[in-house]
Structure formats: C-alpha cells, structure tokens
Design a protein around this motif. Structure first.
Motif, PDB file in Angstrom:
ATOM      1  N   ARG A  13      15.915  45.736 -46.687  1.00  0.00           N
ATOM      2  CA  ARG A  13      16.571  44.425 -46.712  1.00  0.00           C
ATOM      3  C   ARG A  13      15.904  43.588 -47.790  1.00  0.00           C
ATOM      4  O   ARG A  13      14.882  43.967 -48.317  1.00  0.00           O
ATOM      5  N   TRP A  39       8.200  52.018 -42.915  1.00  0.00           N
ATOM      6  CA  TRP A  39       9.247  51.649 -41.945  1.00  0.00           C
ATOM      7  C   TRP A  39       9.678  52.869 -41.141  1.00  0.00           C
ATOM      8  O   TRP A  39       9.860  52.814 -39.928  1.00  0.00           O
ATOM      9  N   ARG A  43       9.686  52.822 -37.104  1.00  0.00           N
ATOM     10  CA  ARG A  43      10.967  52.651 -36.403  1.00  0.00           C
ATOM     11  C   ARG A  43      11.092  53.468 -35.101  1.00  0.00           C
ATOM     12  O   ARG A  43      11.585  52.955 -34.094  1.00  0.00           O
ATOM     13  N   PHE A  46      10.336  51.842 -31.817  1.00  0.00           N
ATOM     14  CA  PHE A  46      11.257  50.853 -31.276  1.00  0.00           C
ATOM     15  C   PHE A  46      12.365  51.500 -30.465  1.00  0.00           C
ATOM     16  O   PHE A  46      13.012  50.844 -29.673  1.00  0.00           O
ATOM     17  N   MET A 142       9.664  43.064 -31.608  1.00  0.00           N
ATOM     18  CA  MET A 142      10.473  43.415 -30.444  1.00  0.00           C
ATOM     19  C   MET A 142      10.830  42.144 -29.675  1.00  0.00           C
ATOM     20  O   MET A 142      11.940  41.990 -29.161  1.00  0.00           O
ATOM     21  N   ALA A 145      13.634  40.443 -31.819  1.00  0.00           N
ATOM     22  CA  ALA A 145      14.914  41.151 -31.977  1.00  0.00           C
ATOM     23  C   ALA A 145      15.680  41.239 -30.668  1.00  0.00           C
ATOM     24  O   ALA A 145      16.903  41.172 -30.663  1.00  0.00           O
ATOM     25  N   THR A 149      18.934  37.752 -29.341  1.00  0.00           N
ATOM     26  CA  THR A 149      20.279  38.284 -29.594  1.00  0.00           C
ATOM     27  C   THR A 149      21.008  38.496 -28.262  1.00  0.00           C
ATOM     28  O   THR A 149      22.173  38.139 -28.109  1.00  0.00           O
ATOM     29  N   THR A 153      24.178  36.302 -26.930  1.00  0.00           N
ATOM     30  CA  THR A 153      25.420  37.062 -26.733  1.00  0.00           C
ATOM     31  C   THR A 153      25.947  36.829 -25.318  1.00  0.00           C
ATOM     32  O   THR A 153      27.134  36.563 -25.117  1.00  0.00           O
ATOM     33  N   ARG A 214      21.190  44.441 -47.020  1.00  0.00           N
ATOM     34  CA  ARG A 214      20.622  45.679 -47.561  1.00  0.00           C
ATOM     35  C   ARG A 214      20.201  45.451 -49.001  1.00  0.00           C
ATOM     36  O   ARG A 214      20.748  44.586 -49.683  1.00  0.00           O
ATOM     37  N   PHE A 269      26.289  45.910 -33.923  1.00  0.00           N
ATOM     38  CA  PHE A 269      24.852  46.173 -33.963  1.00  0.00           C
ATOM     39  C   PHE A 269      24.423  46.681 -35.336  1.00  0.00           C
ATOM     40  O   PHE A 269      23.344  47.254 -35.478  1.00  0.00           O
ATOM     41  N   GLY A 270      25.265  46.498 -36.334  1.00  0.00           N
ATOM     42  CA  GLY A 270      24.956  47.127 -37.617  1.00  0.00           C
ATOM     43  C   GLY A 270      25.134  48.627 -37.450  1.00  0.00           C
ATOM     44  O   GLY A 270      25.629  49.104 -36.417  1.00  0.00           O
ATOM     45  N   PHE A 271      24.694  49.364 -38.429  1.00  0.00           N
ATOM     46  CA  PHE A 271      25.029  50.776 -38.399  1.00  0.00           C
ATOM     47  C   PHE A 271      24.094  51.541 -39.336  1.00  0.00           C
ATOM     48  O   PHE A 271      23.533  50.962 -40.260  1.00  0.00           O
ATOM     49  N   ARG A 274      19.448  51.814 -40.603  1.00  0.00           N
ATOM     50  CA  ARG A 274      18.824  50.523 -40.294  1.00  0.00           C
ATOM     51  C   ARG A 274      19.617  49.715 -39.287  1.00  0.00           C
ATOM     52  O   ARG A 274      19.438  48.505 -39.139  1.00  0.00           O
ATOM     53  N   CYS A 276      20.805  48.533 -35.409  1.00  0.00           N
ATOM     54  CA  CYS A 276      19.989  48.022 -34.300  1.00  0.00           C
ATOM     55  C   CYS A 276      19.429  49.172 -33.460  1.00  0.00           C
ATOM     56  O   CYS A 276      20.178  50.017 -32.985  1.00  0.00           O
ATOM     57  N   VAL A 277      18.111  49.158 -33.237  1.00  0.00           N
ATOM     58  CA  VAL A 277      17.521  50.222 -32.415  1.00  0.00           C
ATOM     59  C   VAL A 277      17.738  49.964 -30.922  1.00  0.00           C
ATOM     60  O   VAL A 277      17.529  50.858 -30.109  1.00  0.00           O
TER      61      VAL A 277
HETATM   62  C1  HEM Z   1      23.569  41.956 -27.927  1.00  0.00           C
HETATM   63  C2  HEM Z   1      22.378  42.244 -28.343  1.00  0.00           C
HETATM   64  C3  HEM Z   1      22.015  42.644 -29.756  1.00  0.00           C
HETATM   65  C4  HEM Z   1      22.728  42.506 -30.918  1.00  0.00           C
HETATM   66  C5  HEM Z   1      24.117  41.892 -31.121  1.00  0.00           C
HETATM   67  C6  HEM Z   1      21.910  43.078 -31.982  1.00  0.00           C
HETATM   68  C7  HEM Z   1      22.290  43.146 -33.309  1.00  0.00           C
HETATM   69  C8  HEM Z   1      21.496  43.658 -34.317  1.00  0.00           C
HETATM   70  C9  HEM Z   1      21.912  43.757 -35.700  1.00  0.00           C
HETATM   71  C10 HEM Z   1      23.277  43.370 -36.254  1.00  0.00           C
HETATM   72  C11 HEM Z   1      20.858  44.262 -36.389  1.00  0.00           C
HETATM   73  C12 HEM Z   1      20.830  44.542 -37.896  1.00  0.00           C
HETATM   74  C13 HEM Z   1      21.374  45.951 -38.111  1.00  0.00           C
HETATM   75  C14 HEM Z   1      21.653  46.311 -39.547  1.00  0.00           C
HETATM   76  O1  HEM Z   1      21.078  45.702 -40.458  1.00  0.00           O
HETATM   77  O2  HEM Z   1      22.458  47.246 -39.747  1.00  0.00           O
HETATM   78  C15 HEM Z   1      19.763  44.496 -35.457  1.00  0.00           C
HETATM   79  C16 HEM Z   1      18.540  45.034 -35.794  1.00  0.00           C
HETATM   80  C17 HEM Z   1      17.528  45.284 -34.883  1.00  0.00           C
HETATM   81  N1  HEM Z   1      17.600  45.158 -33.510  1.00  0.00           N
HETATM   82 FE1  HEM Z   1      19.198  44.448 -32.463  1.00  0.00          FE
HETATM   83  N2  HEM Z   1      20.734  43.543 -31.446  1.00  0.00           N
HETATM   84  C18 HEM Z   1      20.755  43.300 -30.089  1.00  0.00           C
HETATM   85  C19 HEM Z   1      19.783  43.649 -29.157  1.00  0.00           C
HETATM   86  C20 HEM Z   1      18.595  44.275 -29.462  1.00  0.00           C
HETATM   87  C21 HEM Z   1      17.635  44.731 -28.483  1.00  0.00           C
HETATM   88  C22 HEM Z   1      17.815  44.611 -26.959  1.00  0.00           C
HETATM   89  C23 HEM Z   1      16.573  45.263 -29.188  1.00  0.00           C
HETATM   90  C24 HEM Z   1      15.314  45.898 -28.681  1.00  0.00           C
HETATM   91  C25 HEM Z   1      15.195  46.526 -27.530  1.00  0.00           C
HETATM   92  C26 HEM Z   1      16.877  45.140 -30.601  1.00  0.00           C
HETATM   93  C27 HEM Z   1      16.045  45.548 -31.626  1.00  0.00           C
HETATM   94  C28 HEM Z   1      16.383  45.506 -32.975  1.00  0.00           C
HETATM   95  C29 HEM Z   1      15.472  45.886 -34.050  1.00  0.00           C
HETATM   96  C30 HEM Z   1      14.004  46.304 -33.893  1.00  0.00           C
HETATM   97  C31 HEM Z   1      16.187  45.761 -35.256  1.00  0.00           C
HETATM   98  C32 HEM Z   1      15.681  46.073 -36.662  1.00  0.00           C
HETATM   99  C33 HEM Z   1      15.934  47.544 -37.008  1.00  0.00           C
HETATM  100  C34 HEM Z   1      15.436  47.908 -38.416  1.00  0.00           C
HETATM  101  O3  HEM Z   1      15.284  47.010 -39.236  1.00  0.00           O
HETATM  102  O4  HEM Z   1      15.226  49.097 -38.679  1.00  0.00           O
HETATM  103  N3  HEM Z   1      18.123  44.559 -30.730  1.00  0.00           N
HETATM  104  N4  HEM Z   1      20.195  44.142 -34.194  1.00  0.00           N
END
Ligand code: HEM
Length: 340
Positions: A13, A39, A43, A46, A142, A145, A149, A153, A214, A269-271, A274, A276-277
């Motif tokens: 990013r 990274w 990752r 997570f 953690m 993130a 969110t 939501t 990205r 959640f992205g795709f 990278r 969302c984990v």
């Molecule tokens: C409704 C709930 C959630 C939404 C809408 C959401 C959405 C997202 C989105 C859009 C991204 C960026 C993805 C990308 O760039 O392609 C992201 C990244 C991430 N999310 Fe979530 N998320 C949610 C819940 C969570 C939960 C519950 C966790 C942990 C248990 C989490 C951990 C992370 C982490 C660590 C990243 C960064 C991943 C990376 O950079 O490699 N998220 N999320």
C-alpha cells in the motif's frame, strides 16, 4: 480492479513514510507494512486467532489524520507530537499486556490451552523470526483492524434493519425456523441464508471500507493501460458495488443477492493476497451478533434519524461522526412486544 487485487505484484500500500514511521506502521506490523518479504512473514499470524478489546481511539485518530499528510507536516506541527504521543501510549499499554502474556507462557504447564494469536507472535520472536517491535505492532494492528470495522458495520446494519421492517421480519422467520428456541451454534451458520444476504447487502449498500490501496511493485499493463512500477492505486470498491451487476444497484434490497453475485464485482473485505485476513471471523461474528440481538429486541430508528441523515466521516474508513447526537436507536425487548 480484480487484476490489481489478485496479483502478487500489488501486495503493497502507499502512504506518507514519516506518517507511517510515527505510528509504527512503516515496515512493521501488517496493515501498512510495505516491505513485502517481512509482511509475508507476519501475515499468517493474523489468520490464526482472535482479537483483544481495548480503547484504541486516539491511535486510530492519529492513523487517519497522519497517513496522507505532506512531509512538511511532520517537521513543524504540534499535532504531530500529539499523535506521536497517542501512538506511544497505546504501544506502551500493549507492551505491558505482552509482557504479562510472556510471563504466563513461561510458567504454564500445558501450552495448548494458551496458544492464541499473541502467543504465536511471542514464540516467533523467540525463534528470531520477528522483533519485539513487530510483535507489539501486530497486536496493536489487530486491535485497529478488527473491532472498529466490525462494530461500525454492525451499527449500519442495525439502522438498515430499523428502516426495513420487512427484512427484519424475514430474518426473524428464518432464525425461528433454523434455531427454534436453542442458542446459535457453528453448524447453524451456513443455514442462515437470509441473514447472510442481509449482511452482504448491508456491506454493499453501506460499506465501512470503500477504498482499498495498492502500490505497483513492478511494471504492468492492464487492459492496454501501462502501469509503471511505483504507481499508487486507489480502488473504489464502494463505487464498484453500485454498478449494474446488481439488479437494484442504488437501492437497499435483498434481491441484490438472490442470485449469486460474481465475486469479482463484490469485495467488501478487499481481495487477493492483501485482502482482509479477518473476513471469515467477521462473517461468523456478525451472524452471531445479529441473531442474538434480533431474538431479544426489535429495532427502530428515532424519528428523523435514518441512514440518510447520519453524519459520517470518510477518512480511511466510512464511519458515523460520533460527536453528533444523531446515532440513537430504539431497542424494544421482544417479550414486551408479545405482551402488548
Ligand atoms: C465487517 C468487518 C470488516 C470489514 C468490512 C473489513 C474490511 C477490510 C478491508 C476492505 C481491508 C483491506 C483489504 C485490501 O486492501 O484488499 C481489510 C484489511 C485487514 N483486515 Fe479487515 N475487515 C473487517 C474485519 C476484520 C477483522 C474481524 C479482522 C481481524 C480478526 C480484520 C483484520 C484485517 C487486517 C489485519 C487487514 C490488513 C491485511 C493486510 O494488509 O495484509 N478485519 N479489512
């Protein structure tokens, strides 16, 4: 969009380097770690375990405020110092928690019962795979993130339920059919199709994260357009979710998920590498929260306080402005409804 999210040469990013350094996210932790090799090491941790609940608002504010500031801001601004302190405060609080965890791990008899996300990180540090700072930053990320969110939501979902009583009714009918009077269990999750479609439609119609970022790590050509190495790319997934691939793109309607939607056009959640984990955990948690809440209460908005007039901020995520008195809702216990 699909191409960029899917491919390994966009696993990065962009953001202001000094800003990221200030909050510890530069080549550290996971979210804005732009050192792909490191990274990749971090990752997997997570994807394994849970979240800890803590107050992280000041750090979150700093993150949102600092990320895209010009470099000059970091030389002179008193705000920089304020945000730096917020980041330091949270890191110190987390360091204390990690130390407690370390102590606990050193005396437990059976490790299995204590293996969680933080323990995995601590062991990785003792194997020399991560530094102490990586461990601290991963725990902190953690916290950022996951809860925010998820809770925002769910907040938007509650407003949508209040505004669409027929959807509430359909979910209640399904919950009753699937669960009858017992508590929800993991086997029930795939059977709750209406609830699932409601969750998906809510994230489509009112997303919390509508932009993903990205950086191109190498030259590429997409549909004939050259993309130079180093290009910063913002993908507007919120806009993508309002395109003609849905029967009623601009309306909130469960019809939008009646037929299966091609996943390349719906990615809340992205795709890709990278993405969302936490997406699977998030789906399970949202289902469990909605089912538990709906069985106990029916939800109404206060007159004149619907989704359209809730003041929102769209920084790095879209969220209600919590300083405004417009976020109230009414929860009517179902036992009272039955009596009346
Ligand atoms: C409704 C709930 C959630 C939404 C809408 C959401 C959405 C997202 C989105 C859009 C991204 C960026 C993805 C990308 O760039 O392609 C992201 C990244 C991430 N999310 Fe979530 N998320 C949610 C819940 C969570 C939960 C519950 C966790 C942990 C248990 C989490 C951990 C992370 C982490 C660590 C990243 C960064 C991943 C990376 O950079 O490699 N998220 N999320």
């Amino acid at each position: 969009m699909f191409h960029i999210m899917k491919h390994g040469h966009y696993i990065s990013r962009f953001g202001s380097k000094p800003g990221l350094k200030c909050i510890g996210m530069h080549e550290n932790g996971i979210i804005f770690n732009n050192n792909p090799a490191l990274w990749k090491e971090i990752r997997p941790f997570f994807t394994k375990e849970n979240a800890i609940v803590l107050k992280i608002q000041n750090y979150f504010d700093a993150w949102q405020a600092l990320l895209l500031k010009p470099d000059i801001f970091f030389k002179f601004s008193w705000l920089y110092k304020k945000y730096e302190k917020s980041a330091r405060d949270l890191k110190e609080a987390i360091e204390i928690l990690i130390e407690q965890k370390r102590q606990k791990l050193s005396i437990v008899e059976k490790l299995d019962d204590n293996m969680d996300f933080a323990s995995q990180l601590i062991f990785a540090q003792s194997r020399g795979e991560l530094t102490g700072e990586n461990v601290n930053q991963c725990v902190l990320e953690m916290l950022i993130a996951a809860p925010d969110t998820l809770s925002v939501t769910v907040f938007f979902m509650l407003v949508l339920i209040a505004e669409h009583p027929q959807v509430e009714k359909a979910m209640m009918k399904e919950i009753q059919n699937v669960l009858s009077d017992r508590e929800i269990q993991s086997d029930d999750m795939p059977k709750l199709k209406v609830v699932e479609n409601f969750i998906l439609e809510s994230m489509r119609y009112q997303p919390v994260v509508d932009l993903v970022m990205r950086k191109a790590l190498q030259d590429d050509v997409i549909d004939g357009y050259p993309v130079k190495k180093g290009t910063n790319i913002i993908l507007n997934i919120g806009r993508m979710h309002r395109l003609e691939f849905f029967p009623k793109p601009n309306e909130f309607s469960l019809e939008n998920f009646e037929k299966s939607v091609p996943y390349r056009y719906f990615q809340p959640f992205g795709f890709g590498p990278r993405g969302c984990v936490g997406k699977f955990i998030a789906m399970v948690m949202m289902k469990a929260i909605l089912v538990t809440l709906l069985r106990r209460c029916s939800i109404r908005t206060v007159k004149g306080k619907g989704l359209n007039n809730i003041p929102t901020n769209n920084d790095l995520s879209l969220h209600p402005n919590e300083n405004q008195p417009l976020l109230e809702m009414i929860f009517i216990p179902r036992c009272n409804m039955e009596k009346s």
